[in-house]
Design an enzyme around this catalytic site. Structure first.
Site: not given
Length: 185
Positions: A27, A61, A71, A131, A142, A168
């Site tokens: 879980e 990021h 996240k 994620y 962003d 990046d």
């Protein structure tokens, strides 16, 4: 199951994995268990990435307020070096980073709250990362900071140059950026 880390808000989670001759059951997220641990996010989306080559670096990021993202990161195949950097202005740990290996074997997860940069480096080929996020992606919000920012001095377990996206490669350093995140007690 829940391990508070030195940077306020970061949590390493060790889900229970029940194994037998058939395989395993785990879980990996339970609203009830997370709420009992004081972690209450309204997850709205699951993301899944595959990085074919070892040495692929995704990050650092962020998604800026008012649509900043928290996240919950886990590696379901392979091994990654996962890094979070506190960029909340006024935080006692502002500018500090934390790195941890997440793998299909150790089954750990990293909770990265809003106000942190996030990135990971693949340590072997064919890594898959899954994620959850608590806000949908917003291209306008962003952003990225250079993975090799000298001010951060992150220790990446890397031989040679990483495989990077164009975004990046062009990311600014902290010195050329003003954090939109503010620390709140």
């Amino acid at each position: 199951m829940f391990e508070a880390l030195p940077l306020g808000g970061l949590v390493l989670i060790h889900p229970i994995r029940l194994e037998d001759e058939r395989g395993f059951f785990s879980e990996v997220w339970s609203r009830r268990l997370f709420r009992e641990a004081g972690i209450d996010f309204d997850w709205c989306q699951d993301n899944h990435s595959l990085s074919r080559e070892a040495g692929t670096l995704r990050g650092l990021h962020y998604q800026a307020p008012p649509v900043g993202q928290a996240k919950l990161v886990r590696c379901t195949r392979g091994r990654i070096w996962d890094v979070a950097v506190d960029v909340r202005r006024g935080s006692p740990t502002e500018g500090q980073w934390y790195g941890v290996e997440l793998s299909a074997e150790n089954w750990a997860q990293l909770l990265v709250p809003q106000g942190f940069l996030h990135g990971f480096l693949t340590l072997e080929p064919d890594c898959e990362v899954v994620y959850k996020v608590d806000r949908p992606y917003d291209a306008v919000a962003d952003g990225a900071i250079a993975w090799n920012d000298p001010e951060l001095a992150i220790t990446w377990p890397l031989d040679g140059a990483p495989r990077l996206s164009e975004k990046d490669r062009k990311a600014p350093t902290l010195a050329d950026w003003s954090s939109p995140f503010k620390w709140e007690t």
